[in-house]
Write a protein that holds these residues in place. Structure first.
Motif, PDB file in Angstrom:
ATOM      1  N   LEU A 148       0.663  -1.319   0.084  1.00 28.21           N
ATOM      2  CA  LEU A 148       0.059   0.063   0.322  1.00 28.21           C
ATOM      3  C   LEU A 148       0.723   1.309  -0.146  1.00 28.21           C
ATOM      4  O   LEU A 148       0.580   2.286  -0.494  1.00 28.21           O
ATOM      5  N   VAL A 149       2.100   1.150   0.633  1.00 33.12           N
ATOM      6  CA  VAL A 149       2.646   2.541   0.856  1.00 33.12           C
ATOM      7  C   VAL A 149       3.494   2.788  -0.603  1.00 33.12           C
ATOM      8  O   VAL A 149       3.539   3.875  -0.972  1.00 33.12           O
ATOM      9  N   THR A 150       3.979   1.398  -1.250  1.00 33.74           N
ATOM     10  CA  THR A 150       4.789   2.014  -2.451  1.00 33.74           C
ATOM     11  C   THR A 150       3.643   2.408  -3.452  1.00 33.74           C
ATOM     12  O   THR A 150       3.949   3.247  -4.421  1.00 33.74           O
ATOM     13  N   SER A 151       2.550   1.938  -3.411  1.00 35.86           N
ATOM     14  CA  SER A 151       1.372   2.164  -4.572  1.00 35.86           C
ATOM     15  C   SER A 151       1.004   3.953  -4.243  1.00 35.86           C
ATOM     16  O   SER A 151       0.923   4.480  -5.103  1.00 35.86           O
ATOM     17  N   LYS A 152       1.064   4.191  -2.776  1.00 38.18           N
ATOM     18  CA  LYS A 152       0.733   5.414  -2.566  1.00 38.18           C
ATOM     19  C   LYS A 152       1.839   6.320  -3.074  1.00 38.18           C
ATOM     20  O   LYS A 152       1.614   7.533  -3.501  1.00 38.18           O
ATOM     21  N   ILE A 153       3.120   6.118  -2.890  1.00 34.73           N
ATOM     22  CA  ILE A 153       4.155   6.931  -3.059  1.00 34.73           C
ATOM     23  C   ILE A 153       4.068   7.105  -4.767  1.00 34.73           C
ATOM     24  O   ILE A 153       4.268   8.179  -5.187  1.00 34.73           O
ATOM     25  N   ASP A 154       4.178   6.053  -5.388  1.00 34.99           N
ATOM     26  CA  ASP A 154       3.877   5.896  -6.809  1.00 34.99           C
ATOM     27  C   ASP A 154       2.973   7.000  -7.442  1.00 34.99           C
ATOM     28  O   ASP A 154       2.881   7.973  -8.232  1.00 34.99           O
ATOM     29  N   PHE A 155       1.631   6.930  -6.712  1.00 34.55           N
ATOM     30  CA  PHE A 155       0.485   7.718  -7.181  1.00 34.55           C
ATOM     31  C   PHE A 155       0.788   8.979  -6.753  1.00 34.55           C
ATOM     32  O   PHE A 155       0.513   9.977  -7.511  1.00 34.55           O
ATOM     33  N   GLY A 156       1.210   9.359  -5.617  1.00 35.07           N
ATOM     34  CA  GLY A 156       1.658  10.834  -5.191  1.00 35.07           C
ATOM     35  C   GLY A 156       2.686  11.231  -5.869  1.00 35.07           C
ATOM     36  O   GLY A 156       2.577  12.495  -6.628  1.00 35.07           O
ATOM     37  N   ASN A 157       3.806  10.475  -6.557  1.00 33.04           N
ATOM     38  CA  ASN A 157       4.736  11.174  -7.301  1.00 33.04           C
ATOM     39  C   ASN A 157       4.043  11.672  -8.618  1.00 33.04           C
ATOM     40  O   ASN A 157       4.493  12.566  -9.361  1.00 33.04           O
ATOM     41  N   ARG A 158       3.289  10.563  -9.180  1.00 33.27           N
ATOM     42  CA  ARG A 158       2.497  11.090 -10.382  1.00 33.27           C
ATOM     43  C   ARG A 158       1.666  12.088 -10.505  1.00 33.27           C
ATOM     44  O   ARG A 158       1.666  13.110 -11.242  1.00 33.27           O
ATOM     45  N   VAL A 166      10.553   2.846 -10.436  1.00 32.72           N
ATOM     46  CA  VAL A 166      10.374   1.436 -10.926  1.00 32.72           C
ATOM     47  C   VAL A 166      10.720   0.508  -9.894  1.00 32.72           C
ATOM     48  O   VAL A 166      11.682   0.575  -9.257  1.00 32.72           O
ATOM     49  N   ARG A 167      10.059  -0.707  -9.743  1.00 32.61           N
ATOM     50  CA  ARG A 167       9.995  -1.646  -8.704  1.00 32.61           C
ATOM     51  C   ARG A 167       9.884  -2.915  -9.218  1.00 32.61           C
ATOM     52  O   ARG A 167       9.562  -3.089 -10.065  1.00 32.61           O
ATOM     53  N   ALA A 191       4.524  -0.094 -14.084  1.00 34.27           N
ATOM     54  CA  ALA A 191       4.318   1.147 -13.068  1.00 34.27           C
ATOM     55  C   ALA A 191       3.449   2.249 -13.519  1.00 34.27           C
ATOM     56  O   ALA A 191       2.502   2.432 -12.753  1.00 34.27           O
ATOM     57  N   THR A 192       3.427   2.709 -14.771  1.00 36.53           N
ATOM     58  CA  THR A 192       2.602   3.689 -15.277  1.00 36.53           C
ATOM     59  C   THR A 192       1.064   2.984 -15.293  1.00 36.53           C
ATOM     60  O   THR A 192       0.103   3.707 -14.994  1.00 36.53           O
ATOM     61  N   GLU A 193       0.986   1.837 -15.878  1.00 35.16           N
ATOM     62  CA  GLU A 193      -0.268   1.270 -15.851  1.00 35.16           C
ATOM     63  C   GLU A 193      -1.006   1.078 -14.507  1.00 35.16           C
ATOM     64  O   GLU A 193      -2.299   1.336 -14.292  1.00 35.16           O
ATOM     65  N   ARG A 194      -0.074   0.721 -13.705  1.00 38.72           N
ATOM     66  CA  ARG A 194      -0.870   0.604 -12.439  1.00 38.72           C
ATOM     67  C   ARG A 194      -1.079   1.781 -11.708  1.00 38.72           C
ATOM     68  O   ARG A 194      -2.193   1.830 -11.017  1.00 38.72           O
TER      69      ARG A 194
END
Length: 1837
Positions: A148-158, A166-167, A191-194
């Motif tokens: 959940l944390v990594t998803s939130k980080i990626d979403f926030g960065n976008r 990239v993970r 990552a972009t699609e996610r």
């Protein structure tokens, strides 16, 4: 004193307080700063911030928090520290810091929506970080939280536009150095699609839900709040609200009357898990968690609790329902910590069935009236089967957790999952009351009995959570004839007890009274067999059972009722009369009873055909029919087959092995086998693949099956052309994978059993089988396309099994032939996919196999890519090949990369070149190219270069590769946030460039082989690479910059040195690149990297030398540098450091050069000055202050004009014009365009380049004409009609004499006529001029310590102008004095602003000389086309005389000359010269008297010209002069200057004294004419005033004429419009020229102290007296000494003005008389030549800011003293505006003529100055304390 000690353990700290250290040794701290501690000493640390390691300092230990850290290189100079935290926590910390900075910026930019979103995300991150660092989370929750944390980080960065992280699959950050290019690219895509998917989702969805085959709902009962009053059973189950049926078993909790579980050990441990939920269940439209409460006790709760009443009765009480659809399908977050309340609905009466209450509650839309009763539960979705769940969630699911399975089979039945359950639902019944008066209270008792009547113990389960029972008793519905129970129980009978068992149902009436109830016996029974006669189980569905009535006191023996039909329909069918159905004590009754059953058995079937196959040995003669039936079952419905998959497969292989008739049964068994395999391949049963794999691996045992399977399969393949075999062969191809699994497993078992016997025969059979396949692929008929396509799809699936028993190398050869045998244009897509599947097989891991397959694959791909066929599949296959070759398990790849490189690299490069940059596949092709280049080493590069057959081929390749590289770095194909991929690509490109430069040196440098275009492409590529946006590290954050440098270094420096080396290796070829390479090289040197600049700037001197040696000058280099600098610096390149480095480096080289020294130093100075202006321009280019932008633009265009760069000059002219138009400065815009027009000719000479704004203009004449029309339009908007007329005349001349365009001539003459009309009839407000000084070092260089004259906007007065300028410079401090500032201000780092008003000086106009000119014409030149301005301030010399202060009051007058006339291309120009001199009191008096007489004369002429004007203003003026009661009038002049003492001490003033006397004498005829006009027009109310003035004037006239002589009377000729007679006189120079004077009053702390202000006379006779209160004098009261030759003469020449003096016969500015309040505004307009009344005009707001601010000018004016302001004439095109005062507020009575006895005007309150937000207007901000090192006595003067 203690000493500093290096720290050993305390190395890493975080600031927890802000600390502001005072001193150079102390380090400032901000909360959150991370620190590296070096030393400690007595409560202090010494160290540095990790984000700024260059600054070290000390800080207190109490201000930081120490954290554990990992230390590398401890004690050394390169010691590094990092916190000891999990990687995810470190990443969260970094992210929070980065987001925090952006979060603050969002607040500053007022992006509140995004601000709130980021704040919410940061709070979540902080909370999650705390949970992770607590160390208390279970493993499963920690894993979920990390995802959940990594998803939130990626979403926030976008969301914030930051870089994409990239993970890997576990959420860890990928390292580009250890990750393949293709894997890296795909990780970016994933990552972009996610992120896009998460952005579009509104809820939280489990990532594993779609992958898992089994899902579970974990439920915890927290509390049960319900007043039952008796024991209760709570049944919880999952319920489908749309189908109205239960889908799971019950979870049962026994509740006591005390409100807690009966089993006290279950308190706080009521947990259940509902298992076996599949994808279909998750997609149900509405699924509920349903709870039924069954009361166990009395028949009626109202009955008393005593022994009289029957207890233990199961009675309905109520239900509770919660919709959990969103929880199950993942739309709502499921958290075990979150509790849900399920409201309770009680049954309303005895007639309410629970089924009806359930439907009612489920369909209810509103909230139930639950009165606080219900259940509190928590729930969470868990994925996986029960074994996996117990393993992954041991803290949730343990041995005490109840498991409630789904009713029915799960989607996947694994081998070994033996189950033999039957779910029985008591549906309904109908029972006759019999002998009773009322309907019965029927209770159904169910048990499982054997044929002998014995009860099978403990096989009935009411639900999970309670032990099994031997019999089940139903709920009792009170006095219901047709009860509906809908109660489901599970019967779990061992397989050995299933045969010979049946379900028995006993019906009994229950009485509420205990005594009666004991007497009640079973009144009827029913039963049903579990097994049918044919051996199948009881079919699923509803069954109507026959109900047999029992006689009392007679047992119901099993053998008796088993002899009777079980089902009601059997009795009707087999017997004509129900009455004959009886046996023993049982008789068929009219009652009915219905049940519903659902079987869940993995050993017993309900299908007769399937049963026949499973028991084939019992009836071998029916074997063929059984096999055919099996195939039909597989085609129609395969549920039963997959349930008994293991048994079916065992039966098939037993038939295959045991039956001797191969010709009859082998093909049938094979067809049946592929039918079963095909069934598993169906999407409906795809979950059973693991079941089949498990069977083959663990349960399959047919050792000889492989021979028969291969024989049958080969037979089908060899006969592929026969239509009868097409269907079977197609099915066989689809089942090929599992057929070979059976073949290989059978061979392995046989080999193990017989120790490898028959190996050669087996390998030969396999070889022949594949050869048959290869032969089949050569067919070209349409009928075999489907089979061939299936073979291409499924043959690669057999590779993993075949290579375990067959030589991989030989298999590779067979597969190579398999691909090559396909006709070229046949099944192209399938062929590529087949090759790609081979790439993913284990065969591709073997080096010797790749050596066989890879050349074939690359050759196939090359052909397809060149033909652009199946491009998506081709690029995917190439990507997969490169990805596989990058793995560590494939062995050495040197030879493989050579194959790939030689076969496909050139094709990929050409594809990238010609593919559109927006094409969807461009990223994949670029990644492939990057991947190939990355995996090439030096040997590969050299081998590739050497492989080209000719030099021209090599040249073409290098041109292509340089072209594609330049295109990639100039326009990145990847999104902006793919920074990792972009940097990886840059690193690969840089490496390739290094290798290719060696080829340039070797093959294309010498004289014979030099290729200019190739070298040119290289230089442009290198510069483009160096200047690309992704490498500009200074634009990145510190953390990102350091990360890139640590991984890749600064690639700009590397490529820059490569360029430098290549340039100096060019030798004699350098001249070929001049001047083309000047721009790219300049762009390179402008990169803000010091080392790079220092090493590459000398290239320009080398270019200068080269051109000078070849052409004798370096003009091309010079011109190109100037041109390119303009574009590059404006685009953001360059800084002061570059300017200094360029000047120093090139100057040093020029100084040392014999021939370039002089010219070179001039060029360097030129570039230095240009850079200074360009940097200033760029600094303010985006500034809100457009005036600064205009100043810098003018500086630049003047510079380009100076160096004769016309193209650049014109470019900035239009930029300046656009800026003026944005500010509505139409006049300045017109003058700006006029500069371009003057460069053009009135000829048809073609233009060198067309202009973007006028693309249709092709010649000088066309462009100049278009420009003139725009200029005329702008002059019209700016009311500069005089300038427009000049251009109109020029255009008219061209139309009349050159082009003979009479149509345009008529139009332009009409425009010209309109301008003349506007001049005479339209009012134009006079602008004011202001002197502005910018003092201090805080200003930009183009303003610093410079003085400007500003032209104010319409109606803009000093206060407004000052406020506007202070708003543009909010940090500037106003200077409250008019004296020149001292060095303490000029050298201070702050900003100081000095503003005051100045008056323009009228320039000589020869065309008006000696001619009467209308004031409307002359007034224009008073304030326009002026270049000289004046300002006066009073100064006192000598002691102050209280009786007459005029005697020693001098004026200090300063004249300013600007660089250009105003208005011009700017609204301001710099002051180029200043002249300051003094004006004596006598000169001042002459000026005042001259102005007074001029204004009085003009006022009289106004009254004569317009009979409708009131005489109020004239009354005030006349009375103020004749009866000067307060100020003393001209008597003060007489006392001061006409005394013998003064004349004796000032003999040089004799002429001026005579002049003053003459002016006093000239006033008498004016007063006489004024009184005459006043007497004619004065109303009766002013008669007394008229008489008084007449009486006083007689005495005044007598005295003045006797002393100063008599003057001729004033001319009484009236004119319709006031005129001024202007002539030029050449008179002798006087001692000191007299200039204009204007004074103003200010506050005590203003510019002029009231004690130093000169008094002005109120009459024309006596000496003046001091004013009683501060007044402001009209800026129009100006004059100059001249010969006494006319009534009044007025000049506006200053002492510094050379040339003739301008004298005005009459006033330049007409005054407007006052009118009474009662008199309406009336003015005359000419209608048909006759004066007539005009409508009142609209009120014009011409108020002046009268505030006495510190910055107020001494030249501001005062308002009139009248009660009522004078009227304005009607503003019409034909109105007479000759009588309008230009400035109403300045048009009041001048001080010498003021009448103090009249009431003061009621002026509007003074508007306040603008106040900054947040500043208390009543308080002045305190000045900062001066540093002690400055002298305390220095103050502003």
């Amino acid at each position: 004193m203690t000493r500093w000690v290096p720290t050993t353990t305390r190395k890493y700290a975080v600031a927890i307080y802000n600390y502001h250290g005072n001193g150079e040794t102390k380090l400032d701290l901000t909360v959150g700063d991370t620190l590296h501690i070096l030393e400690e000493n007595d409560g202090w640390f010494r160290g540095f911030k990790l984000r700024n390691k260059s600054v070290k300092g000390i800080f207190p230990t109490s201000y930081v928090h120490i954290k554990q850290a990992m230390v590398e290189n401890a004690g050394k100079y390169n010691e590094t520290v990092a916190p000891k935290e999990p990687k995810v926590v470190q990443e969260m910390t970094t992210v929070l810091r980065e987001w925090g900075v952006i979060w603050k910026q969002l607040y500053v930019r007022h992006s509140m929506d995004l601000f709130d979103t980021v704040r919410k995300m940061m709070y979540e991150m902080i909370d999650w970080r705390r949970q992770i660092m607590s160390g208390t989370l279970p493993v499963d929750e920690l894993k979920e939280l990390q995802q959940l944390v990594t998803s939130k980080i990626d979403f926030g960065n976008r969301l914030l536009g930051l870089d994409l992280v990239v993970r890997d699959e576990q959420g860890g950050i990928l390292d580009p150095e250890t990750t393949g290019t293709i894997s890296l690219y795909r990780a970016h895509e994933t990552a972009t699609e996610r992120i896009q998917r998460e952005k579009s989702m509104q809820g939280v969805q489990r990532s594993s839900q779609t992958q898992a085959t089994s899902h579970n709902l974990y439920v915890v009962v927290k509390n049960f709040v319900c007043r039952v009053g008796e024991d209760a059973d709570v049944f919880m189950a999952l319920y489908d609200a749309k189908e109205n049926r239960f889908i799971s078993e019950n979870y049962v909790v026994s509740w006591s009357p005390q409100g807690m579980p009966k089993d006290i050990e279950m308190l706080n441990n009521l947990r259940a898990i509902f298992t076996d939920l599949g994808q279909y269940d998750l997609r149900r439209e509405k699924i509920c968690l349903l709870c039924q409460i069954i009361r166990v006790g009395r028949m009626d709760l109202k009955e008393a609790d005593n022994k009289k009443f029957t207890n233990g009765l199961r009675r309905p009480f109520g239900v509770a329902v919660m919709d959990i659809t969103d929880v199950v399908n993942g739309k709502m977050e499921s958290d075990i910590e979150k509790q849900h309340f399920i409201p309770f609905q009680q049954v309303s009466g005895d007639n309410d069935f629970l089924e009806g209450v359930i439907k009612k509650v489920v369909s209810a839309r509103g909230e139930l009236n639950h009165k606080g009763q219900g259940l509190w539960v928590s729930m969470k979705m868990l994925d996986g089967d029960i074994k996996q769940v117990r393993k992954e969630y041991p803290h949730l699911v343990d041995g005490r957790t109840a498991v409630a399975r789904k009713m029915g089979f799960p989607e996947v039945i694994m081998p070994g999952d033996v189950r033999n359950d039957m779910y029985v639902t008591l549906v309904s019944g109908e029972f006759d009351r019999g002998t009773k008066a009322r309907n019965k209270n029927v209770e159904v008792t169910m048990c499982v009995c054997k044929d002998d009547g014995s009860v099978v113990q403990n096989v009935i389960f009411t639900g999970a959570g309670v032990p099994p029972v031997s019999e089940y008793k139903s709920v009792i519905y009170y006095q219901q004839k047709q009860p509906r129970w809908m109660e489901t129980i599970k019967v779990a009978i061992p397989i050995e007890d299933f045969y010979g068992s049946h379900l028995k149902f006993a019906f009994r009436h229950r009485s509420s009274m205990e005594e009666k109830d004991r007497k009640e016996k079973i009144f009827a029974i029913a039963y049903v067999q579990l097994m049918m006669q044919e051996g199948t189980t009881l079919r699923d569905g509803k069954h109507d059972l026959a109900v047999y009535k029992c006689e009392r006191n007679k047992p119901d023996e099993a053998k008796v009722y088993l002899s009777l039909p079980a089902l009601d329909r059997q009795g009707v069918t087999n017997n004509n009369s129900k009455s004959t159905l009886h046996a023993g004590n049982l008789t068929l009754s009219k009652d009915s009873f219905q049940i519903q059953t659902l079987g869940c058995s993995t050993k017993l079937t309900q299908n007769v055909d399937l049963l026949g196959l499973l028991k084939w040995r019992a009836n071998p003669g029916n074997l063929k029919n059984s096999l055919l039936s099996l195939m039909k079952v597989c085609e129609v419905s395969g549920e039963e087959v997959v349930k008994f998959l293991q048994d079916v497969l065992d039966a098939l292989f037993n038939i295959l092995m045991e039956n001797q008739d191969s010709d009859l049964y082998d093909n049938l068994v094979f067809d049946a086998l592929i039918g079963v395999i095909g069934l598993i391949a169906d999407r409906k049963f795809h979950q059973f693949h693991p079941v089949l794999d498990t069977y083959i691996r663990e349960h399959f045992s047919a050792t000889l099956a492989y021979n028969k399977l291969m024989v049958v399969l080969k037979y089908y393949i060899d006969n592929a052309n026969e239509r009868d075999n097409h269907e079977s062969l197609l099915k066989a191809m689809k089942s090929l994978q599992y057929i070979f699994k059976f073949i290989v497993r059978s061979r392995v078992l046989y080999s193990q059993l017989y120790e490898g016997k028959g190996k050669q025969q087996f390998e030969a059979a396999v070889r022949h089988l594949f050869q048959s396949l290869n032969g089949m692929m050569t067919y070209t008929s349409d009928s075999t396309v489907g089979v061939q396509g299936a073979a291409l799809r499924y043959v690669p699936t057999v590779i993993p099994d075949v290579i375990t028993v067959f030589d991989p190398k030989e298999l590779s050869l067979l597969l190579k032939d398999f691909i090559n045998n396909i006709p070229p244009d046949r099944l192209v897509k399938q062929k590529v996919q087949c090759m790609n599947n081979i790439v993913h097989s284990d065969l591709f891991r073997l080096s010797e196999c790749r050596g066989i397959l890879l050349p074939m694959m690359m050759a196939q791909l090359k052909k397809l890519i060149e033909r652009k066929e199946e491009m998506p599949d081709c690029v995917k296959m190439l990507s997969d090949v490169l990805d596989r070759l990058n793995r560590k398990d494939v062995g050495p790849i040197h030879g493989d990369m050579e194959i790939v490189m030689k076969e496909i690299l050139r094709t990929v490069i050409q594809t990238v070149i010609f593919m559109d940059r927006d094409a969807p596949l461009i990223g994949s092709f670029v990644a492939c190219m990057t991947g190939i280049l990355r995996q090439m080493n030096e040997f590969h590069y050299q081998a590739y270069i050497d492989a080209f057959p000719s030099r021209s081929d090599l040249l073409d390749f290098l041109m292509e590769i340089f072209m594609v590289f330049r295109d990639l770095v100039s326009k990145n194909v990847y999104p902006r946030d793919w920074v990792v991929m972009t940097m990886h690509q840059n690193h690969v490109v840089l490496t390739a460039i290094k290798y290719f430069t060696q080829t340039l040196h070797k093959s294309f440098l010498d004289e014979n082989n030099f290729e200019y275009q190739l070298w040119n492409n290289f230089f442009h590529l290198a510069v483009s690479f160096l200047t690309q946006e992704s490498l500009q590290l200074e634009n990145f954050s510190h953390a990102k910059r350091m990360k890139i440098i640590n991984k890749y270094q600064d690639m700009r420096r590397v490529i820059g040195f490569e360029i430098l080396s290549m340039w100096f290796n060019l030798g004699q070829h350098k001249i070929k690149f001049i001047p083309e390479m000047v721009g790219p090289m300049l762009e390179m040197t402008l990169i803000p990297e010091t080392k790079l600049r220092e090493h590459t700037i000398p290239i320009f001197f080398d270019m200068m030398q080269c051109e000078f040696a070849t052409r004798g000058n370096f003009n091309q280099v010079e011109n190109e540098i100037i041109t390119q600098l303009d574009h590059l610096v404006e685009g953001g390149r360059g800084d002061d450091q570059y300017k200094e480095l360029f000047y120093r480096i090139i100057s040093d080289h020029c100084q040392k050069h014999r021939y370039l020294r002089q010219r070179g130093l001039y060029f360097v100075d030129l570039v230095n000055r240009l850079l200074e202006r360009l940097l200033d321009y760029r600094t303010i280019m985006n500034d809100e202050n457009r005036e600064n932008r205009m100043s810098c633009t003018v500086n630049l265009l003047n510079f380009y004009k100076e160096i004769n760069r016309q193209e650049m000059y014109i470019r900035y002219l239009y930029k300046l014009c656009d800026l003026h138009l944005e500010c509505d400065n139409y006049t300045e815009a017109a003058y700006t365009l006029l500069l371009h027009a003057t460069l053009l000719k009135w000829t048809d000479e073609p233009l060198i380049t067309t202009h973007d704004k006028y693309p249709e203009a092709q010649t000088h004449r066309q462009l100049k004409e278009m420009l003139y029309y725009d200029i005329i339009e702008y002059f019209d908007k700016g009311k500069m009609w005089e300038e427009g007329i000049r251009l109109c005349k020029e255009l008219a001349s061209q139309y009349e004499n050159e082009t003979f365009d009479f149509l345009n001539l008529s139009l332009i003459l009409q425009k010209q006529a309109m301008f003349y009309d506007n001049i005479m009839k339209t009012m134009r407000p006079d602008p004011e001029y202001f002197r502005v000084g910018y003092f201090g070092q805080g200003y930009p260089s183009f303003l610093r310590n410079k003085v400007f004259i500003y032209r104010g906007k319409e109606y803009e007065r000093l206060g407004d102008f000052t406020s506007r300028l202070l708003s543009q410079f909010p940090h500037a401090q106003p200077i409250n004095k008019v004296t020149a500032p001292g060095p303490e201000i000029l050298e201070s780092p702050s900003q100081h602003l000095q503003i005051f008003k100045v008056d323009p000086i009228l320039e000589e106009r020869r065309e008006f000389r000696g001619k009467p000119v209308a004031d409307q014409i002359l007034n224009f030149y008073k304030v326009n086309e002026v270049q000289k301005f004046t300002f006066s301030r009073p100064i006192r010399k000598g002691d102050r005389d209280s009786d007459n202060e005029f005697a020693n009051m001098f004026l200090e007058r300063t004249n300013y000359v600007t660089a250009y006339k105003l208005p011009g291309i700017l609204r301001w120009f710099e002051v180029t010269s200043t002249n300051t001199f003094e004006v004596s009191p006598l000169e001042n008096a002459c000026e005042i008297m001259e102005n007074s007489n001029t204004e009085l004369r003009h006022l009289i002429e106004q009254q004569r010209a317009d009979p409708t004007l009131t005489v109020n203003t004239l009354s005030l003026r006349l009375n103020g002069i004749i009866d000067a009661a307060v100020m003393g009038g001209t008597a003060n002049y007489e006392k001061a200057f006409f005394t013998e003492e003064y004349m004796a001490s000032h003999p040089e003033d004799h002429a001026r004294i005579e002049r003053l006397k003459d002016l006093i004498a000239c006033q008498i005829p004016l007063l006489e004419a004024g009184l005459k006009v006043h007497a004619q027009k004065a109303p009766d109310s002013l008669r007394k005033l008229q008489e008084k003035m007449d009486s006083l004037f007689v005495d005044m006239k007598t005295r003045v004429e006797s002393e100063y002589g008599k003057k001729p009377p004033m001319d009484e000729t009236t004119r319709s419009r006031p005129m001024s007679l202007v002539w030029i006189t050449r008179n002798k120079p006087v001692d000191r020229p007299v200039s204009t004077i204007s004074t103003s009053s200010t506050s005590s702390d203003g510019l002029i102290n009231s004690k130093d202000r000169p008094s002005t006379p109120e009459t024309g006779l006596g000496p003046p007296q001091l004013p009683q209160k501060s007044v402001r004098h009209s800026s129009q009261q100006q004059g100059k000494s001249s010969p006494v030759k006319t009534w009044v003469s007025k000049t506006r020449e200053a002492a510094a003005v050379d040339g003739p003096v301008v004298e005005l016969k009459e006033t330049l500015k007409p005054a407007r008389p006052m009118r009474p309040v009662s008199q309406p505004r009336i003015s005359l307009t000419k209608q048909n030549g006759v004066p007539g009344p005009a409508t009142p005009p609209p009120k014009v707001n011409r108020d002046v800011n009268r505030s006495a601010s510190p910055a107020a000018s001494v030249s501001s004016t005062s308002s009139s003293s009248s009660d009522v302001p004078p009227p304005l004439p009607e503003k019409k095109a034909y109105a007479d505006y000759g009588n309008i005062a230009e400035d109403e507020d300045e048009q009041g009575l001048p001080p010498p003529l003021r009448v103090s006895s009249l009431p003061k005007s009621k002026s509007k309150p003074v508007p306040p100055l603008p106040i900054k937000e947040g500043v208390d207007p009543s308080q002045t901000p305190p000045l900062p304390k001066k540093p002690s090192r400055h002298p305390s006595g220095q103050q502003q003067q």
